[in-house]
Design an enzyme around this catalytic site. Structure first.
Site, mmCIF file in Angstrom:
data_model
loop_
_atom_site.group_PDB
_atom_site.id
_atom_site.type_symbol
_atom_site.label_atom_id
_atom_site.label_comp_id
_atom_site.label_asym_id
_atom_site.label_seq_id
_atom_site.Cartn_x
_atom_site.Cartn_y
_atom_site.Cartn_z
ATOM 1 C CG ASP A 1 -5.186 3.113 -0.715
ATOM 2 O OD1 ASP A 1 -4.329 2.654 0.044
ATOM 3 O OD2 ASP A 1 -6.118 2.436 -1.189
ATOM 4 C CG ASP B 1 -7.325 -1.946 0.668
ATOM 5 O OD1 ASP B 1 -7.726 -1.100 -0.163
ATOM 6 O OD2 ASP B 1 -6.402 -1.722 1.486
ATOM 7 C CB SER C 1 -0.908 0.010 1.231
ATOM 8 O OG SER C 1 -1.684 1.208 1.251
ATOM 9 C CG MET D 1 -12.481 -1.277 1.013
ATOM 10 S SD MET D 1 -11.710 0.310 1.333
ATOM 11 C CE MET D 1 -10.420 -0.072 2.459
ATOM 12 C CG MET E 1 -8.047 8.211 -0.013
ATOM 13 S SD MET E 1 -7.604 8.083 1.737
ATOM 14 C CE MET E 1 -7.009 6.381 1.798
ATOM 15 C CG MET F 1 -11.121 4.656 -1.222
ATOM 16 S SD MET F 1 -10.133 4.402 0.246
ATOM 17 C CE MET F 1 -8.521 4.216 -0.513
ATOM 18 C CG HIS G 1 -8.796 1.439 -3.287
ATOM 19 N ND1 HIS G 1 -8.599 1.110 -1.966
ATOM 20 C CD2 HIS G 1 -10.129 1.623 -3.429
ATOM 21 C CE1 HIS G 1 -9.762 1.107 -1.330
ATOM 22 N NE2 HIS G 1 -10.709 1.416 -2.196
ATOM 23 C CG HIS H 1 -3.546 -0.997 -2.883
ATOM 24 N ND1 HIS H 1 -4.614 -1.645 -3.459
ATOM 25 C CD2 HIS H 1 -4.060 -0.093 -2.023
ATOM 26 C CE1 HIS H 1 -5.737 -1.156 -2.947
ATOM 27 N NE2 HIS H 1 -5.433 -0.219 -2.067
HETATM 28 C C1 DX5 Z 1 -7.226 2.233 3.724
HETATM 29 C C2 DX5 Z 1 -6.308 1.826 2.596
HETATM 30 C C3 DX5 Z 1 -5.366 0.664 2.907
HETATM 31 C C4 DX5 Z 1 -4.435 0.898 4.028
HETATM 32 C C5 DX5 Z 1 -3.694 -0.399 4.332
HETATM 33 O O1 DX5 Z 1 -8.217 3.098 3.225
HETATM 34 O O2 DX5 Z 1 -7.106 1.409 1.492
HETATM 35 O O3 DX5 Z 1 -4.589 0.396 1.734
HETATM 36 O O4 DX5 Z 1 -3.502 1.874 3.707
HETATM 37 O O5 DX5 Z 1 -2.801 -0.184 5.319
HETATM 38 P P1 DX5 Z 1 -3.074 -0.606 6.861
HETATM 39 O O6 DX5 Z 1 -2.262 -1.874 7.087
HETATM 40 O O7 DX5 Z 1 -2.526 0.547 7.662
HETATM 41 O O8 DX5 Z 1 -4.548 -0.795 7.066
HETATM 42 ZN ZN ZN Z 2 -6.804 0.629 -0.762
#
Ligand code: DX5
Ligand code: ZN
Length: 226
Positions: free
Chosen positions: A39, A179, A12, A141, A41, A72, A70, A37
């Site tokens: 994220d 995730d 991540s 999730m 946001m 969001m 991903h 991965h």
């Molecule tokens: C949360 C993210 C995850 C997160 C995973 O919204 O999608 O990828 O960063 O890391 P940890 O292990 O801190 O949950």
């Molecule tokens: Zn994610």
């Protein structure tokens, strides 16, 4: 006989050390990571901001590992082109954020990317039933979206198992991604439930207790145990 797919690891990248990113990418590649991965946001779908298309393009220039993006974000259609045009990317979004999720999946594919959907802990599998034949990946999730460092929502483990049964029963080609809070203790449980891809963040790979390479090796060692 069902041949079990090897479980893959997707670091991540929101948890990475941005000041040493190129070095860390070399370690992740050498350590056996399968995807990156990322994220995304927007401060609306989730109350946090993280990474963006320029960061993704920089990653794609710097690493051969495919991006697992991903989204969001609210109104994902408005952002698909920026991400789905990145070579080798898979782009996933939360279907409840799209007015017409099936059309959003087609839009992702129209730019040459693979597509997926991300399922919030509150969303039942029944809500994505009609979309399963059109995706390559379902991101379950296992924490509430938006922040690293959260704790597992326990009911999501049964959701992984239920989805695994649906995929097998309908003979679909869909990877299940776990995730959130993919911790040392949760990894065996998530894999036993049917997770094919683990998003490794601050709960394991980037926990800071050991170096990235040692933590990657520890994850792969956990996955090697049947
Ligand atoms: C949360 C993210 C995850 C997160 C995973 O919204 O999608 O990828 O960063 O890391 P940890 O292990 O801190 O949950
Ligand atoms: Zn994610």
């Amino acid at each position: 006989m069902v041949v079990k797919k090897p479980v893959r690891v997707a670091p991540s990248m929101m948890c990475a050390d941005f000041l040493h990113l190129a070095d860390d990418l070399r370690v992740l590649e050498g350590g056996g990571a399968d995807f990156l991965h990322v994220d995304i946001m927007d401060g609306h779908y989730v109350p946090n901001f993280t990474l963006g298309p320029d960061f993704c393009r920089a990653l794609a220039r710097c690493s051969h590992l495919p991006l697992d993006i991903h989204l969001m974000v609210e109104n994902p259609d408005a952002h698909i082109e920026a991400f789905a045009t990145i070579p080798g990317a898979t782009v996933s979004f939360h279907p409840e954020a799209s007015r017409h999720p099936h059309r959003t999946l087609s839009l992702i594919r129209s730019f040459g990317a693979d597509c997926g959907i991300a399922v919030d802990p509150s969303m039942p599998l029944s809500a994505i039933d009609e979309l399963l034949p059109f995706v390559r990946r379902v991101c379950i999730m296992t924490v509430n979206p938006g922040y690293a460092g959260q704790k597992l929502v326990p009911t999501t483990i049964a959701k992984i198992a239920a989805l695994s049964r649906v995929i097998a029963d309908r003979v679909l080609v869909v990877d299940i991604e776990a995730d959130g809070n993919v911790s040392w203790d949760n990894i065996p449980v998530m894999v036993a439930a049917g997770a094919d891809i683990l998003v490794a963040g601050s709960s394991s790979l980037f926990d800071g207790a050991a170096g990235l390479l040692d933590n990657m090796r520890r994850i792969l060692e956990l996955l090697s145990r049947d």
